[in-house]
Design a protein around this motif. Structure first.
Motif, PDB file in Angstrom:
ATOM      1  N   LYS B  96      40.939  12.477  17.580  1.00 44.99           N
ATOM      2  CA  LYS B  96      41.221  13.690  16.820  1.00 44.99           C
ATOM      3  C   LYS B  96      40.512  13.537  15.375  1.00 44.99           C
ATOM      4  O   LYS B  96      39.914  14.391  14.937  1.00 44.99           O
ATOM      5  CB  LYS B  96      42.734  14.204  16.589  1.00 44.99           C
ATOM      6  CG  LYS B  96      43.070  15.083  15.558  1.00 44.99           C
ATOM      7  CD  LYS B  96      44.533  15.343  15.582  1.00 44.99           C
ATOM      8  CE  LYS B  96      44.794  16.573  14.718  1.00 44.99           C
ATOM      9  NZ  LYS B  96      46.318  16.581  14.533  1.00 44.99           N
ATOM     10  N   PHE B  97      40.723  12.240  15.069  1.00 44.98           N
ATOM     11  CA  PHE B  97      40.089  11.765  13.791  1.00 44.98           C
ATOM     12  C   PHE B  97      38.610  11.975  13.925  1.00 44.98           C
ATOM     13  O   PHE B  97      37.714  12.661  12.821  1.00 44.98           O
ATOM     14  CB  PHE B  97      40.471  10.423  13.275  1.00 44.98           C
ATOM     15  CG  PHE B  97      39.455   9.944  11.992  1.00 44.98           C
ATOM     16  CD1 PHE B  97      39.912  10.377  10.647  1.00 44.98           C
ATOM     17  CD2 PHE B  97      38.546   9.132  12.095  1.00 44.98           C
ATOM     18  CE1 PHE B  97      39.351  10.103   9.587  1.00 44.98           C
ATOM     19  CE2 PHE B  97      37.864   8.956  10.871  1.00 44.98           C
ATOM     20  CZ  PHE B  97      38.194   9.403   9.675  1.00 44.98           C
ATOM     21  N   PHE B  98      38.043  11.496  14.745  1.00 48.45           N
ATOM     22  CA  PHE B  98      36.488  11.653  15.064  1.00 48.45           C
ATOM     23  C   PHE B  98      36.183  12.927  15.113  1.00 48.45           C
ATOM     24  O   PHE B  98      34.997  13.261  14.346  1.00 48.45           O
ATOM     25  CB  PHE B  98      36.203  10.817  16.331  1.00 48.45           C
ATOM     26  CG  PHE B  98      34.557  10.471  16.876  1.00 48.45           C
ATOM     27  CD1 PHE B  98      33.924   9.617  15.866  1.00 48.45           C
ATOM     28  CD2 PHE B  98      33.928  11.485  17.377  1.00 48.45           C
ATOM     29  CE1 PHE B  98      32.677   9.582  16.034  1.00 48.45           C
ATOM     30  CE2 PHE B  98      32.657  10.931  17.516  1.00 48.45           C
ATOM     31  CZ  PHE B  98      32.078  10.361  16.946  1.00 48.45           C
ATOM     32  N   ILE B 100      37.445  15.664  13.593  1.00 47.28           N
ATOM     33  CA  ILE B 100      37.553  16.297  12.324  1.00 47.28           C
ATOM     34  C   ILE B 100      36.173  15.473  11.414  1.00 47.28           C
ATOM     35  O   ILE B 100      35.644  16.283  10.585  1.00 47.28           O
ATOM     36  CB  ILE B 100      38.794  15.801  11.674  1.00 47.28           C
ATOM     37  CG1 ILE B 100      39.996  16.617  12.186  1.00 47.28           C
ATOM     38  CG2 ILE B 100      38.750  15.950  10.136  1.00 47.28           C
ATOM     39  CD1 ILE B 100      41.540  15.919  11.925  1.00 47.28           C
ATOM     40  N   TRP B 101      35.959  14.397  11.617  1.00 43.99           N
ATOM     41  CA  TRP B 101      34.985  13.670  10.865  1.00 43.99           C
ATOM     42  C   TRP B 101      33.611  14.444  11.134  1.00 43.99           C
ATOM     43  O   TRP B 101      32.645  14.793  10.312  1.00 43.99           O
ATOM     44  CB  TRP B 101      34.971  12.332  11.160  1.00 43.99           C
ATOM     45  CG  TRP B 101      33.629  11.624  10.257  1.00 43.99           C
ATOM     46  CD1 TRP B 101      33.717  11.274   8.882  1.00 43.99           C
ATOM     47  CD2 TRP B 101      32.551  11.104  10.861  1.00 43.99           C
ATOM     48  NE1 TRP B 101      32.470  10.597   8.810  1.00 43.99           N
ATOM     49  CE2 TRP B 101      31.713  10.824   9.873  1.00 43.99           C
ATOM     50  CE3 TRP B 101      31.734  11.337  12.147  1.00 43.99           C
ATOM     51  CZ2 TRP B 101      30.494  10.112  10.060  1.00 43.99           C
ATOM     52  CZ3 TRP B 101      30.808  10.641  12.333  1.00 43.99           C
ATOM     53  CH2 TRP B 101      29.800  10.053  11.367  1.00 43.99           C
ATOM     54  N   ASN B 104      33.368  17.757   9.807  1.00 39.15           N
ATOM     55  CA  ASN B 104      33.201  17.840   8.263  1.00 39.15           C
ATOM     56  C   ASN B 104      31.900  16.865   7.685  1.00 39.15           C
ATOM     57  O   ASN B 104      31.409  17.433   6.572  1.00 39.15           O
ATOM     58  CB  ASN B 104      34.506  17.119   7.338  1.00 39.15           C
ATOM     59  CG  ASN B 104      35.508  18.264   7.435  1.00 39.15           C
ATOM     60  OD1 ASN B 104      35.556  18.893   6.491  1.00 39.15           O
ATOM     61  ND2 ASN B 104      36.317  18.129   8.457  1.00 39.15           N
ATOM     62  N   GLU B 105      31.514  16.007   8.473  1.00 41.04           N
ATOM     63  CA  GLU B 105      30.411  15.217   7.771  1.00 41.04           C
ATOM     64  C   GLU B 105      29.198  15.425   8.707  1.00 41.04           C
ATOM     65  O   GLU B 105      28.151  14.908   7.983  1.00 41.04           O
ATOM     66  CB  GLU B 105      30.806  13.701   7.704  1.00 41.04           C
ATOM     67  CG  GLU B 105      31.994  13.527   6.931  1.00 41.04           C
ATOM     68  CD  GLU B 105      32.077  13.984   5.591  1.00 41.04           C
ATOM     69  OE1 GLU B 105      30.947  13.497   5.082  1.00 41.04           O
ATOM     70  OE2 GLU B 105      32.879  14.241   4.644  1.00 41.04           O
TER      71      GLU B 105
END
Lengths: 228, 228
Positions: B96-98, B100-101, B104-105
């Motif tokens: 999930k973090f990956f 979002i990253w 966004n990035e």
């Protein structure tokens, strides 16, 4: 034979290295105890046996491991029957990414926000070394670097905004219980907590409650360490 | 009853949505087949039953799920006996973090590098909508946004530099075999591949060889789709 960890020590015996905190929490997670041997920035000869110049260094019998990520991988592989730090292969790979991201996108901003505060709390023997090495790195005085704090605070909050959704519906970044990714970011926040009056988390921030949980973890191991 | 996925379609039947590619790869990973129903940007009424306006939308019997991340979680929970997308709870949280990253990035930089190229390859019925909505978002013409490509190429490469170490000693981001985090970034690269002549990966880049592996995965499912 007991494990040994060489870790950074500052004035008043404070332990503030984010990387050493990652290792401390990882050892506790694995239910391992270790003798923590304090090591100043300028005590390079104390860890020369490790073949490099940075703490943490773990000594486990004949094994010598340096670098907090390598230590976490070592502990996971050496003690597979104990609680997992990564939760399997996919988890290890993704935790590695999280580790790189925190180092590059969080720690790199935070150091600029507190570098003078850290200077004032490193061991007196280390102050000249710390100032010279950090001023060379930033090409500026510690005072002027830290004066840019508001700029970096805004950038830091933008980075942390990517992490906060991980706490939707669960108390820890990794889920219902903490794991190594939690300790990676916690180490960073503990570093600030032990070396600066700066508070980067508002009380209403879900990361604030999360940090409180980790301060309580392992019999409140980390709570007793602070800037005071 | 066969699964159905509503996915974005461009000129010449091209399928270029990064989010729809995440879902396509996740379905293949779960060894599920689905009817893919093409949907233009301006075909909002076609997916009105989902209660929102964006593809992908998955229909599985009575279940309707929109948003690629929600679809991945749905597939993992609904078909737990099939190959795992996340590798357990820690893996899901970190994926999930990956996710979002990357959104966004990575995606936020890439869209600026190819927005005019995408415009030229969306379905002719969608061109006016695409130009108006994207020019409003960027407060600039598509041509002028894309002209800043060199600036964003440099920033993109800095972001990808955080991912490359994941491929040290293993062929996929998640390890010896691909999982959902691989499909997240692959979807992004497939989006560019299908909508622009721009090549963002040099042949010597480990991410280039990694993308080749995923183009070959699932009987070369993704390879047949390109900008040509």
């Amino acid at each position: 034979m007991a494990l040994r960890v060489y870790e950074l020590v500052g004035a008043g015996d404070r332990r503030f290295s984010p990387y050493c905190w990652r290792t401390r929490m990882a050892l506790a997670h694995k239910q391992l105890t270790a003798d923590c041997i304090p090591c100043k920035f300028t005590d390079k000869e104390l860890i020369a046996f490790s073949g490099q110049t940075k703490v943490p260094v773990l000594v486990d019998g004949d094994d010598v491991v340096s670098d907090s990520w390598a230590i976490a991988c070592y502990l996971e592989d050496k003690y597979p029957e104990r609680p997992s730090l990564f939760g399997g292969g996919y988890g290890r790979s993704l935790t590695k990414f999280f580790n790189i991201w925190v180092d590059n996108e969080v720690n790199s901003k935070l150091i600029r926000m507190v570098v003078k505060d850290i200077h004032d709390r490193v061991h007196p023997d280390d102050r000249d070394y710390f100032r010279a090495s950090r001023e060379a790195r930033f090409q500026n005085s510690l005072e002027r670097v830290q004066a840019e704090r508001p700029i970096y605070m805004e950038r830091l909050q933008q980075s942390l905004e990517l992490v906060r959704p991980m706490l939707h519906g669960q108390p820890f970044l990794c889920g219902q219980s903490p794991a190594y990714a939690d300790y990676i970011l916690f180490g960073t926040l503990q570093w600030i907590r032990c070396s600066s009056p700066l508070e980067v988390l508002e009380v209403a921030d879900p990361l604030h409650a999360w940090r409180e949980r980790l301060l309580d973890a392992f019999d409140r191991m980390a709570r007793g360490h602070s800037r005071l």
